[in-house]
Write a protein that holds these residues in place. Structure first.
Motif, PDB file in Angstrom:
ATOM      1  N   LEU A 174     -44.165  33.100  41.655  1.00  0.00           N
ATOM      2  CA  LEU A 174     -43.481  34.473  41.924  1.00  0.00           C
ATOM      3  C   LEU A 174     -42.032  34.217  42.376  1.00  0.00           C
ATOM      4  O   LEU A 174     -41.576  33.020  42.378  1.00  0.00           O
ATOM      5  CB  LEU A 174     -44.204  35.100  43.111  1.00  0.00           C
ATOM      6  CG  LEU A 174     -44.318  34.295  44.270  1.00  0.00           C
ATOM      7  CD1 LEU A 174     -43.241  34.606  45.266  1.00  0.00           C
ATOM      8  CD2 LEU A 174     -45.528  34.752  44.833  1.00  0.00           C
ATOM      9  N   SER A 175     -41.421  35.331  42.378  1.00  0.00           N
ATOM     10  CA  SER A 175     -39.900  35.370  42.802  1.00  0.00           C
ATOM     11  C   SER A 175     -39.605  36.173  43.770  1.00  0.00           C
ATOM     12  O   SER A 175     -40.215  37.430  44.012  1.00  0.00           O
ATOM     13  CB  SER A 175     -38.908  35.338  41.656  1.00  0.00           C
ATOM     14  OG  SER A 175     -38.862  34.290  40.880  1.00  0.00           O
ATOM     15  N   ILE A 176     -38.877  35.947  44.817  1.00  0.00           N
ATOM     16  CA  ILE A 176     -38.408  36.914  45.892  1.00  0.00           C
ATOM     17  C   ILE A 176     -36.864  37.152  45.767  1.00  0.00           C
ATOM     18  O   ILE A 176     -36.044  36.054  45.588  1.00  0.00           O
ATOM     19  CB  ILE A 176     -38.714  36.481  47.271  1.00  0.00           C
ATOM     20  CG1 ILE A 176     -39.999  36.337  47.460  1.00  0.00           C
ATOM     21  CG2 ILE A 176     -38.213  37.349  48.547  1.00  0.00           C
ATOM     22  CD1 ILE A 176     -40.569  35.764  48.877  1.00  0.00           C
ATOM     23  N   TYR A 177     -36.404  38.187  45.719  1.00  0.00           N
ATOM     24  CA  TYR A 177     -34.908  38.658  45.255  1.00  0.00           C
ATOM     25  C   TYR A 177     -34.546  39.323  46.678  1.00  0.00           C
ATOM     26  O   TYR A 177     -35.035  40.321  47.199  1.00  0.00           O
ATOM     27  CB  TYR A 177     -34.724  39.688  44.190  1.00  0.00           C
ATOM     28  CG  TYR A 177     -35.767  38.905  42.976  1.00  0.00           C
ATOM     29  CD1 TYR A 177     -34.713  38.208  41.876  1.00  0.00           C
ATOM     30  CD2 TYR A 177     -36.801  39.113  42.318  1.00  0.00           C
ATOM     31  CE1 TYR A 177     -34.931  37.976  41.110  1.00  0.00           C
ATOM     32  CE2 TYR A 177     -37.243  38.364  41.456  1.00  0.00           C
ATOM     33  CZ  TYR A 177     -36.469  37.949  40.686  1.00  0.00           C
ATOM     34  OH  TYR A 177     -36.843  37.238  39.258  1.00  0.00           O
ATOM     35  N   HIS A 178     -33.280  38.565  46.896  1.00  0.00           N
ATOM     36  CA  HIS A 178     -32.530  39.521  48.061  1.00  0.00           C
ATOM     37  C   HIS A 178     -31.167  39.993  47.605  1.00  0.00           C
ATOM     38  O   HIS A 178     -30.376  39.239  47.016  1.00  0.00           O
ATOM     39  CB  HIS A 178     -32.163  38.409  49.108  1.00  0.00           C
ATOM     40  CG  HIS A 178     -33.462  37.966  49.928  1.00  0.00           C
ATOM     41  ND1 HIS A 178     -34.436  38.528  50.685  1.00  0.00           N
ATOM     42  CD2 HIS A 178     -33.985  36.520  49.478  1.00  0.00           C
ATOM     43  CE1 HIS A 178     -35.299  37.619  50.917  1.00  0.00           C
ATOM     44  NE2 HIS A 178     -35.351  36.595  50.301  1.00  0.00           N
ATOM     45  N   THR A 179     -30.971  41.666  47.546  1.00  0.00           N
ATOM     46  CA  THR A 179     -29.797  41.994  46.950  1.00  0.00           C
ATOM     47  C   THR A 179     -29.166  42.573  48.226  1.00  0.00           C
ATOM     48  O   THR A 179     -29.726  43.442  48.746  1.00  0.00           O
ATOM     49  CB  THR A 179     -30.217  42.969  45.883  1.00  0.00           C
ATOM     50  OG1 THR A 179     -30.812  42.234  44.819  1.00  0.00           O
ATOM     51  CG2 THR A 179     -28.916  43.562  45.209  1.00  0.00           C
ATOM     52  N   THR A 180     -27.699  42.199  48.247  1.00  0.00           N
ATOM     53  CA  THR A 180     -27.068  43.102  49.038  1.00  0.00           C
ATOM     54  C   THR A 180     -25.883  43.829  48.522  1.00  0.00           C
ATOM     55  O   THR A 180     -25.029  43.420  47.899  1.00  0.00           O
ATOM     56  CB  THR A 180     -26.332  42.114  50.211  1.00  0.00           C
ATOM     57  OG1 THR A 180     -27.304  41.075  50.704  1.00  0.00           O
ATOM     58  CG2 THR A 180     -25.683  42.869  51.044  1.00  0.00           C
ATOM     59  N   LEU A 181     -25.916  45.341  48.648  1.00  0.00           N
ATOM     60  CA  LEU A 181     -24.913  45.981  48.121  1.00  0.00           C
ATOM     61  C   LEU A 181     -24.341  47.097  48.918  1.00  0.00           C
ATOM     62  O   LEU A 181     -25.389  47.727  49.621  1.00  0.00           O
ATOM     63  CB  LEU A 181     -25.409  46.869  46.932  1.00  0.00           C
ATOM     64  CG  LEU A 181     -25.617  46.284  45.625  1.00  0.00           C
ATOM     65  CD1 LEU A 181     -26.401  46.849  44.379  1.00  0.00           C
ATOM     66  CD2 LEU A 181     -24.417  45.387  45.129  1.00  0.00           C
ATOM     67  N   MET A 182     -23.045  47.187  49.256  1.00  0.00           N
ATOM     68  CA  MET A 182     -22.491  48.122  50.017  1.00  0.00           C
ATOM     69  C   MET A 182     -23.109  48.060  51.739  1.00  0.00           C
ATOM     70  O   MET A 182     -23.550  49.215  52.246  1.00  0.00           O
ATOM     71  CB  MET A 182     -22.687  49.644  49.579  1.00  0.00           C
ATOM     72  CG  MET A 182     -21.967  49.852  48.077  1.00  0.00           C
ATOM     73  SD  MET A 182     -22.117  51.394  47.561  1.00  0.00           S
ATOM     74  CE  MET A 182     -23.720  51.714  46.998  1.00  0.00           C
ATOM     75  N   GLY A 183     -23.364  46.929  52.082  1.00  0.00           N
ATOM     76  CA  GLY A 183     -23.874  46.705  53.243  1.00  0.00           C
ATOM     77  C   GLY A 183     -25.462  46.933  53.243  1.00  0.00           C
ATOM     78  O   GLY A 183     -25.993  46.861  54.731  1.00  0.00           O
ATOM     79  N   GLN A 184     -26.147  47.239  52.444  1.00  0.00           N
ATOM     80  CA  GLN A 184     -27.369  47.569  52.496  1.00  0.00           C
ATOM     81  C   GLN A 184     -28.255  46.316  52.057  1.00  0.00           C
ATOM     82  O   GLN A 184     -28.021  45.766  50.639  1.00  0.00           O
ATOM     83  CB  GLN A 184     -28.004  48.666  51.447  1.00  0.00           C
ATOM     84  CG  GLN A 184     -27.221  50.137  52.217  1.00  0.00           C
ATOM     85  CD  GLN A 184     -27.940  50.317  53.361  1.00  0.00           C
ATOM     86  OE1 GLN A 184     -29.409  50.432  53.582  1.00  0.00           O
ATOM     87  NE2 GLN A 184     -27.109  50.597  54.478  1.00  0.00           N
ATOM     88  N   GLN A 185     -29.424  45.931  52.278  1.00  0.00           N
ATOM     89  CA  GLN A 185     -30.194  44.826  51.864  1.00  0.00           C
ATOM     90  C   GLN A 185     -31.388  45.115  51.327  1.00  0.00           C
ATOM     91  O   GLN A 185     -31.966  45.957  52.008  1.00  0.00           O
ATOM     92  CB  GLN A 185     -30.294  43.590  52.823  1.00  0.00           C
ATOM     93  CG  GLN A 185     -31.040  42.334  52.286  1.00  0.00           C
ATOM     94  CD  GLN A 185     -31.018  41.174  53.074  1.00  0.00           C
ATOM     95  OE1 GLN A 185     -30.547  41.190  54.258  1.00  0.00           O
ATOM     96  NE2 GLN A 185     -31.352  39.917  52.406  1.00  0.00           N
ATOM     97  N   VAL A 186     -31.687  44.772  50.107  1.00  0.00           N
ATOM     98  CA  VAL A 186     -33.094  45.156  49.678  1.00  0.00           C
ATOM     99  C   VAL A 186     -33.759  43.696  49.349  1.00  0.00           C
ATOM    100  O   VAL A 186     -33.097  42.918  48.621  1.00  0.00           O
ATOM    101  CB  VAL A 186     -32.995  45.898  48.291  1.00  0.00           C
ATOM    102  CG1 VAL A 186     -34.379  46.315  47.757  1.00  0.00           C
ATOM    103  CG2 VAL A 186     -32.159  47.181  48.543  1.00  0.00           C
ATOM    104  N   THR A 187     -35.117  43.709  49.697  1.00  0.00           N
ATOM    105  CA  THR A 187     -35.805  42.517  49.381  1.00  0.00           C
ATOM    106  C   THR A 187     -36.996  42.854  48.549  1.00  0.00           C
ATOM    107  O   THR A 187     -37.677  43.905  48.804  1.00  0.00           O
ATOM    108  CB  THR A 187     -36.436  41.690  50.491  1.00  0.00           C
ATOM    109  OG1 THR A 187     -35.270  41.472  51.528  1.00  0.00           O
ATOM    110  CG2 THR A 187     -37.245  40.554  50.323  1.00  0.00           C
ATOM    111  N   VAL A 188     -37.335  42.378  47.334  1.00  0.00           N
ATOM    112  CA  VAL A 188     -38.213  42.592  46.216  1.00  0.00           C
ATOM    113  C   VAL A 188     -38.852  41.479  45.898  1.00  0.00           C
ATOM    114  O   VAL A 188     -38.505  40.165  45.512  1.00  0.00           O
ATOM    115  CB  VAL A 188     -37.537  43.221  45.185  1.00  0.00           C
ATOM    116  CG1 VAL A 188     -38.425  43.683  43.829  1.00  0.00           C
ATOM    117  CG2 VAL A 188     -36.668  44.464  45.451  1.00  0.00           C
TER     118      VAL A 188
END
Length: 106
Positions: A79-93
């Motif tokens: 499995l993979s865990i993705y951490h994306t930060t755009l425009m000060g917002q962080q999303v973990t998927v």
């Protein structure tokens, strides 16, 4: 009289084969970073206002590049865990079995 050690060995081999098969399936369906970027782009377009969706369509190439460059992938092979930060917002998927499951958004 049954051969208990032989039965235990057979059971252990069956369990080992099942576990190896499950690990193989999980590893084979562990989503890649390009798959995640495409999903994130589509999710952003689907869940945004009409203006943001239109802009995302127009700037699809640069947007995908921006997403990829701002994403950290933790690859656990099954499995993979993705951490994306755009425009000060962080999303973990979580990416597993070819699917993406949002875990958190801040």
């Amino acid at each position: 009289m049954s051969d208990i050690p032989g039965e235990v060995k057979k059971t252990r081999w069956k369990i080992l084969i099942i576990v190896a098969g499950l690990v193989g399936i999980l590893a084979a369906t562990n989503p890649s970073l390009p798959s995640y970027v495409a999903w994130f782009d589509q999710s952003l377009t689907t869940h945004s206002s009409a203006l943001v969706s239109s802009l995302a369509s127009i700037f699809a190439g640069p947007l995908r590049s921006l997403i990829a460059n701002n994403t950290l992938r933790q690859n656990w092979m099954v499995l993979s865990i993705y951490h994306t930060t755009l425009m000060g917002q962080q999303v973990t998927v979580l990416g597993i079995l070819g699917h993406f499951i949002p875990l958190s958004h801040s």
